[in-house]
Design an enzyme around this catalytic site. Structure first.
Site, PDB file in Angstrom:
ATOM      1  N   LYS A 151       0.844  -1.243  -0.084  1.00  0.00           N
ATOM      2  CA  LYS A 151       0.126   0.049   0.003  1.00  0.00           C
ATOM      3  C   LYS A 151       0.810   1.282   0.001  1.00  0.00           C
ATOM      4  O   LYS A 151       0.585   2.215  -0.650  1.00  0.00           O
ATOM      5  CB  LYS A 151      -0.908   0.110   1.110  1.00  0.00           C
ATOM      6  CG  LYS A 151      -1.646   1.232   1.488  1.00  0.00           C
ATOM      7  CD  LYS A 151      -2.743   1.335   2.467  1.00  0.00           C
ATOM      8  CE  LYS A 151      -3.599   2.541   2.812  1.00  0.00           C
ATOM      9  NZ  LYS A 151      -4.631   2.403   3.721  1.00  0.00           N
ATOM     10  N   HIS A 294      -9.362 -26.702 -35.544  1.00  0.00           N
ATOM     11  CA  HIS A 294     -10.444 -26.271 -34.770  1.00  0.00           C
ATOM     12  C   HIS A 294     -10.878 -27.104 -33.923  1.00  0.00           C
ATOM     13  O   HIS A 294     -12.346 -27.397 -33.671  1.00  0.00           O
ATOM     14  CB  HIS A 294     -11.706 -25.926 -35.886  1.00  0.00           C
ATOM     15  CG  HIS A 294     -11.489 -24.932 -37.006  1.00  0.00           C
ATOM     16  ND1 HIS A 294     -11.187 -23.588 -36.614  1.00  0.00           N
ATOM     17  CD2 HIS A 294     -11.286 -25.156 -38.442  1.00  0.00           C
ATOM     18  CE1 HIS A 294     -10.788 -22.719 -37.826  1.00  0.00           C
ATOM     19  NE2 HIS A 294     -10.983 -23.667 -38.724  1.00  0.00           N
TER      20      HIS A 294
END
Length: 536
Positions: A151, A294
């Site tokens: 922080k 595919h």
């Protein structure tokens, strides 16, 4: 109401690192790193086992209890939860009131926090781990310090990965003991990801158990943690954005562990198709080759070497194989690569390549060449499979189970010959990796027709036969595999009409007896595996 934040003073000069707090569970490289910090004139604070390890080397270390004037208590549960620790980490150096508060309470600043956490995930992975074992390995002070430092990243550095130690020492040298802002921000991002993954692992484990520690199949809350490996050019279509994330701890031999030896960056569709090819080829004995287009295998074969396996796989459906993904489960030599290189392909995958093969591939710089080490055990790499739906996520255990051929049940009067049985096993293993509904014809350890992804099983049988016809292959004497039961005899009749002499399927239909009777009528062998393999 919370008090408004005091306005910061004018921009201040960067403050060098003077004091570092070290408290690590993973002690990899920590002694060498601490020696590097000490050599640069940085004061060392430490806790428990880390302090002991550093002191034994002769390093001057201040134990946290000495620093705070408050000893560790509650069997080490409370060590660093003290204002002299968190005040020293969280104070903003550019706010005079913060600096005054530190002075008023005799709190020294802490400029670098080096922390990694109790081994919760390693603990719960051990056989026999109890609920009490897990609870005692939930770190409290560690995440608090990491989050506090992250922080306050504009003023404090935080390190959670030993791999970052060398770069940090180099930065201290290069910038006169000041960590560059960009580095501090990057370290803070890693720190928050680290604590998020840690808390997610705890939540996943605990919410899958009751108060007695008895496990359920799935947690009440599910948390996934992955690391972005690559921002992709686009997704399945050019108008879609996409990225590739790797599991925090990927399974050995999974696609995400690949090394890209050459070629352009992999696309979204490349990755999806490569995974389908690699998972299929891993499940087969050597020497196997799988060609995917595919997401469906369009050619699969086993032979006496990689070259012959490729030739057989390619001949299944040359039209579909053009521009496909080709995967081998054995080292690829120059001869195999030379044959592969005659055709257009997107991706080539193998566990290894000979020097001669690499030389041939170098002449095809656009081909993406992946090297992936085979896992020690064959089969599916995943533990869980995910599928996103609108507003939710479907989670299931992976389809990594199968039935041994010696447990299969012959349900017809005719029994498969040894050659037919060998091809039935092969076709069944391939069908598991083809989109449902699927019918796979095989002969001599080669797919000779693949019907995939149809709404009707009978259409899959017809399409597979059409594919064989287009490739100039015969289905006479072939076998067929169906990923799920035949709901009616019509699908079986199509298969027999095409020349198949044996069929493998799970069984389990209300009309099993009707289908068995049809097989006896047509004088073919049929075996039931007892396990379905839908793949949606």
């Amino acid at each position: 109401m919370s008090k408004p934040m005091t306005a910061p003073s004018k921009k201040m000069a960067p403050i060098p690192v003077r004091c570092a707090l070290l408290s690590v569970s993973d002690k990899t490289g920590i002694v060498e790193f601490a020696k590097g910090l000490h050599a640069r004139g940085i004061t060392l604070l430490s806790t428990g086992g880390t302090a002991s390890a550093l002191t034994k080397t002769g390093l001057p270390v201040t134990e946290v209890g000495q620093h705070t004037g408050f000893p560790e208590m509650l069997d080490g549960r409370v060590k660093t939860l003290h204002p002299k620790i968190h005040g020293g980490i969280l104070a903003r150096r550019d706010i005079p009131e913060h600096i005054k508060a530190l002075a008023d309470h005799d709190i020294a600043t802490i400029d670098l926090v080096v922390v990694n956490l109790y081994p919760f995930r390693e603990t719960v992975a051990r056989d026999g781990c109890t609920l009490d074992d897990a609870i005692e390995n939930i770190d409290i002070g560690g995440p608090s310090m990491v989050r506090a430092a992250a922080k306050n990243w504009k003023h404090v550095g935080v390190v959670v990965e030993p791999a970052d130690y060398p770069a940090l020492l180099s930065a201290l040298d290069e910038h006169h003991k000041v960590l560059p802002e960009a580095m501090r921000f990057d370290l803070a991002r890693k720190a928050f990801a680290h604590t998020a993954a840690y808390d997610g692992a705890i939540a996943n484990w605990l919410t899958a158990r009751n108060e007695e520690g008895v496990a359920e199949d799935f947690p009440q809350s599910f948390h996934y943690h992955g690391v972005r490996v690559q921002a992709l050019r686009y997704g399945e279509n050019p108008h879609q954005k996409a990225a590739f994330y790797r599991d925090e701890t990927p399974a050995a031999g999974s696609l995400s562990t690949f090394t890209l030896l050459q070629g352009k960056a992999l696309s979204y569709n490349n990755l999806a198709d490569s995974d389908a090819a690699w998972e299929c080829v891993k499940a087969l004995p050597s020497f196997a080759c799988v060609i995917v287009k595919h997401a469906n295998p369009c050619g699969v074969a086993i032979a006496d070497n990689a070259l012959n396996a490729y030739r057989k796989a390619w001949s299944t459906d040359p039209t579909s194989a053009f521009g496909g993904i080709i995967a081998f489960n054995s080292a690829v030599d120059e001869a195999a690569v030379a044959a592969v290189s005659e055709q257009f392909l997107e991706v080539l995958i193998a566990p290894a390549y000979t020097d001669g093969a690499r030389a041939v591939l170098a002449k095809k710089p656009n081909v993406r060449v992946l090297e992936i080490a085979l896992p020690k055990t064959s089969g599916h790499s995943l533990i869980l499979d995910f599928k996103r739906i609108g507003g939710g996520l479907l989670v299931q255990s992976a389809d990594n189970h199968t039935t041994a051929p010696d447990t299969w049940r012959v349900v017809t009067r005719k029994t498969p010959t040894p050659d037919e049985m060998r091809d039935l096993v092969f076709a069944w293993n391939v069908a598991k990796y083809v989109k449902s509904n699927t019918i796979v014809y095989a002969h001599h350890q080669q797919t000779v027709g693949v019907g995939a992804g149809q709404m009707s099983r009978i259409d899959s049988a017809r399409i597979a036969a059409l594919k064989a016809q287009q490739a100039g292959l015969t289905l006479q004497g072939s076998v067929a595999a169906s990923d799920a039961f035949f709901p009616f005899r019509d699908g079986l009749d199509v298969i027999v009409d095409q020349g198949a002499t044996a069929v493998v399927q799970p069984g389990g239909s209300m009309r099993d007896q009707e289908v068995i009777a049809a097989a006896d009528e047509r004088n073919i062998a049929m075996v039931f595996t007892g396990m379905r393999h839908f793949r949606h």
